[in-house]
Design a protein around this motif. Structure first.
Motif, PDB file in Angstrom:
ATOM      1  N   ALA A  84       0.847  -1.197   0.000  1.00  0.00           N
ATOM      2  CA  ALA A  84       0.000   0.000   0.000  1.00  0.00           C
ATOM      3  C   ALA A  84       0.879   1.242   0.000  1.00  0.00           C
ATOM      4  N   VAL A  85       0.326   2.324  -0.518  1.00  0.00           N
ATOM      5  CA  VAL A  85       1.021   3.618  -0.437  1.00  0.00           C
ATOM      6  C   VAL A  85       0.075   4.661   0.152  1.00  0.00           C
ATOM      7  N   ILE A  86       0.689   5.706   0.687  1.00  0.00           N
ATOM      8  CA  ILE A  86      -0.077   6.794   1.287  1.00  0.00           C
ATOM      9  C   ILE A  86       0.140   8.045   0.458  1.00  0.00           C
ATOM     10  N   PHE A  87      -0.939   8.680   0.070  1.00  0.00           N
ATOM     11  CA  PHE A  87      -0.835   9.944  -0.672  1.00  0.00           C
ATOM     12  C   PHE A  87      -1.061  11.093   0.298  1.00  0.00           C
ATOM     13  N   GLY A  88      -0.036  11.902   0.467  1.00  0.00           N
ATOM     14  CA  GLY A  88      -0.113  13.013   1.416  1.00  0.00           C
ATOM     15  C   GLY A  88       0.676  12.693   2.658  1.00  0.00           C
ATOM     16  N   ALA A  89       1.896  13.244   2.748  1.00  0.00           N
ATOM     17  CA  ALA A  89       2.764  12.925   3.894  1.00  0.00           C
ATOM     18  C   ALA A  89       2.712  14.044   4.925  1.00  0.00           C
ATOM     19  N   GLY A  90       1.489  14.525   5.200  1.00  0.00           N
ATOM     20  CA  GLY A  90       1.302  15.517   6.255  1.00  0.00           C
ATOM     21  C   GLY A  90       1.177  14.824   7.607  1.00  0.00           C
ATOM     22  N   GLY A  91       0.451  15.445   8.514  1.00  0.00           N
ATOM     23  CA  GLY A  91       0.329  14.902   9.866  1.00  0.00           C
ATOM     24  C   GLY A  91      -0.278  13.511   9.892  1.00  0.00           C
ATOM     25  N   LEU A  92      -1.450  13.369   9.272  1.00  0.00           N
ATOM     26  CA  LEU A  92      -2.133  12.078   9.301  1.00  0.00           C
ATOM     27  C   LEU A  92      -1.345  11.033   8.514  1.00  0.00           C
ATOM     28  N   GLY A  93      -0.891  11.418   7.307  1.00  0.00           N
ATOM     29  CA  GLY A  93      -0.118  10.490   6.486  1.00  0.00           C
ATOM     30  C   GLY A  93       1.122   9.998   7.211  1.00  0.00           C
ATOM     31  N   SER A  94       1.823  10.905   7.871  1.00  0.00           N
ATOM     32  CA  SER A  94       3.027  10.528   8.618  1.00  0.00           C
ATOM     33  C   SER A  94       2.685   9.580   9.754  1.00  0.00           C
TER      34      SER A  94
ATOM     35  N   ALA B  89      -0.615  12.403  22.395  1.00  0.00           N
ATOM     36  CA  ALA B  89      -0.209  13.450  21.451  1.00  0.00           C
ATOM     37  C   ALA B  89       0.946  12.955  20.587  1.00  0.00           C
ATOM     38  N   GLY B  90       0.835  11.716  20.103  1.00  0.00           N
ATOM     39  CA  GLY B  90       1.826  11.171  19.162  1.00  0.00           C
ATOM     40  C   GLY B  90       1.480  11.600  17.750  1.00  0.00           C
ATOM     41  N   GLY B  91       1.880  10.788  16.779  1.00  0.00           N
ATOM     42  CA  GLY B  91       1.653  11.141  15.372  1.00  0.00           C
ATOM     43  C   GLY B  91       0.189  11.338  15.045  1.00  0.00           C
ATOM     44  N   LEU B  92      -0.635  10.342  15.360  1.00  0.00           N
ATOM     45  CA  LEU B  92      -2.047  10.423  15.016  1.00  0.00           C
ATOM     46  C   LEU B  92      -2.738  11.528  15.817  1.00  0.00           C
ATOM     47  N   GLY B  93      -2.462  11.573  17.132  1.00  0.00           N
ATOM     48  CA  GLY B  93      -3.070  12.600  17.987  1.00  0.00           C
ATOM     49  C   GLY B  93      -2.722  13.994  17.502  1.00  0.00           C
ATOM     50  N   SER B  94      -1.468  14.199  17.136  1.00  0.00           N
ATOM     51  CA  SER B  94      -1.039  15.509  16.638  1.00  0.00           C
ATOM     52  C   SER B  94      -1.745  15.850  15.342  1.00  0.00           C
ATOM     53  N   ALA B  95      -1.885  14.853  14.467  1.00  0.00           N
ATOM     54  CA  ALA B  95      -2.567  15.086  13.198  1.00  0.00           C
ATOM     55  C   ALA B  95      -4.017  15.502  13.439  1.00  0.00           C
ATOM     56  N   ALA B 117       6.848  13.793  29.472  1.00  0.00           N
ATOM     57  CA  ALA B 117       7.263  15.080  30.045  1.00  0.00           C
ATOM     58  C   ALA B 117       7.751  16.043  28.967  1.00  0.00           C
ATOM     59  N   ALA B 118       8.312  15.493  27.886  1.00  0.00           N
ATOM     60  CA  ALA B 118       8.829  16.357  26.810  1.00  0.00           C
ATOM     61  C   ALA B 118       7.701  17.055  26.054  1.00  0.00           C
ATOM     62  N   LYS B 119       6.506  16.468  26.098  1.00  0.00           N
ATOM     63  CA  LYS B 119       5.384  17.062  25.359  1.00  0.00           C
ATOM     64  C   LYS B 119       4.512  17.947  26.247  1.00  0.00           C
ATOM     65  N   ILE B 120       4.420  17.570  27.545  1.00  0.00           N
ATOM     66  CA  ILE B 120       3.538  18.297  28.457  1.00  0.00           C
ATOM     67  C   ILE B 120       3.987  19.759  28.547  1.00  0.00           C
ATOM     68  N   GLY B 121       3.040  20.665  28.406  1.00  0.00           N
ATOM     69  CA  GLY B 121       3.354  22.089  28.458  1.00  0.00           C
ATOM     70  C   GLY B 121       3.569  22.702  27.083  1.00  0.00           C
ATOM     71  N   CYS B 150      -5.854   8.012  21.182  1.00  0.00           N
ATOM     72  CA  CYS B 150      -4.832   7.866  20.131  1.00  0.00           C
ATOM     73  C   CYS B 150      -3.542   7.303  20.709  1.00  0.00           C
ATOM     74  N   VAL B 151      -3.640   6.527  21.770  1.00  0.00           N
ATOM     75  CA  VAL B 151      -2.439   5.942  22.380  1.00  0.00           C
ATOM     76  C   VAL B 151      -2.202   4.554  21.778  1.00  0.00           C
ATOM     77  N   PRO B 152      -0.987   4.012  21.939  1.00  0.00           N
ATOM     78  CA  PRO B 152      -0.751   2.640  21.455  1.00  0.00           C
ATOM     79  C   PRO B 152      -1.703   1.644  22.118  1.00  0.00           C
ATOM     80  N   ALA B 153      -1.977   0.556  21.406  1.00  0.00           N
ATOM     81  CA  ALA B 153      -2.981  -0.417  21.831  1.00  0.00           C
ATOM     82  C   ALA B 153      -2.814  -0.868  23.285  1.00  0.00           C
TER      83      ALA B 153
END
Lengths: 202, 202
Positions: A84-94, B89-95, B117-121, B150-153
């Motif tokens: 599979a490939v992802i189109f759009g390497a923004g926040g969600l894509g990343s 607030a990882g990849g998906l949460g940030s997106a 701690a690196a993300k808090i604040g 949006c945390v790991p399983a």
């Protein structure tokens, strides 16, 4: 679609699979009643859904757990490798590039495509970000069957047309728009905001 | 749930809304038949779904477009402001924090919670990342009704228990696990990998 399974049944198969994997290998057999109770569903529905797979339950004993898991994995193609490939390497894509869960279903995300010169040529979670203008070549070379659209809504239709030109027949679309595609292309929409709104209305 | 609408019907309401918004204001009226053709659905189903809202169609004319959009927006609570938070607030949460589409449904994502701690604040897309240990206080102070996991399983069950303690009754769960929650809490699962696997099996 395999053996004309209704989409609603197909959608529940990964739920059964996740549940069965979570109950641990100490359980030799599992009944449709136990699955139904755990997932808060009707037992008849569970039995009907599972009947689409090759699993065979025994009266008063249920399904052999390992066999049922294998049957679901086989049905969902977990053992067939698909790129599979992802189109759009923004926040969600990343985030999706870094997400490990695809491999459970035999899916490997092999690359992302983007049109941002600052991103092209970089790597995200070990996967290359390629130039969207060269998608046709990349999709062929990487033997890609599935594509995930993670671009902003206003670009999604254009990207989907590009994907169709590349020969992609299955598109997972995160952009909150209705894509117009030819009849032989299947689109599945994941509208995150709509999901939250639905939850709020429940 | 409002007027006992089936979840399957509720899930289609945002699809109608997106479509109707896309066809532009030059259309005065829209018929259930036109909606059905555009969305590749049955006309009777469209009419049944729309009957859950306050919209009233006229024979041979259809629905007034602006009224139908308003009725769907009202039903989906787009005009009631609701605060949501994101856990993780990882990849998906940030997106999702950066994603603008929630406001279409009256949902405002007001903060994220994390235990790093690196993300808090810090701030992501203008929203503060708060300490997950102080979630109970934060959820009350920010008047939060919806939470997105949006945390790991492996952390999702623990986080959901924390959310339940905070008084949250509606959870959108991106972690590919089945959460055990009390009966008065509603969970909606968005399993991205499963969605791609379903698409692949279609």
């Amino acid at each position: 679609m395999k053996s004309n399974i209704p989409v609603t049944s197909l959608q529940r198969l990964p739920v059964y699979l996740n549940y069965l994997k979570s109950i641990g290998s100490q359980e030799g057999y599992v009944s449709s009643g136990a699955i139904a109770r755990a997932l808060n569903m009707g037992e008849v529905l569970v039995r009907k859904d599972l009947a689409y797979t090759s699993a065979e339950g025994k009266t008063r004993v249920g399904y052999k757990l390992t066999e049922l898991i294998s049957a679901l994995e086989e049905y969902l193609g977990c053992n067939d490798k698909k790129n599979a490939v992802i189109f759009g390497a923004g926040g969600l894509g990343s985030a999706l590039l870094a997400y490990g869960g695809f491999s459970n279903y035999g899916i490997e995300v092999v690359a992302a495509f983007d049109n941002d010169a600052a991103k092209i040529g970089s790597e995200i979670a070990g996967r290359p970000v390629l130039d969207a203008k060269c998608a046709q070549d990349g999709v062929k070379r990487l033997d890609v069957k599935l594509a995930v659209i993670c671009v902003p809504a206003k670009y999604a239709q254009e990207v989907s047309e590009n994907l169709v030109c590349c020969g992609i027949k299955k598109i997972l679309n995160f952009a909150p728009v209705l894509l117009k595609v030819p009849g032989d292309v299947t689109v599945r929409n994941v509208d995150v905001a709509a999901n939250l709104a639905i939850l709020s209305s429940m």
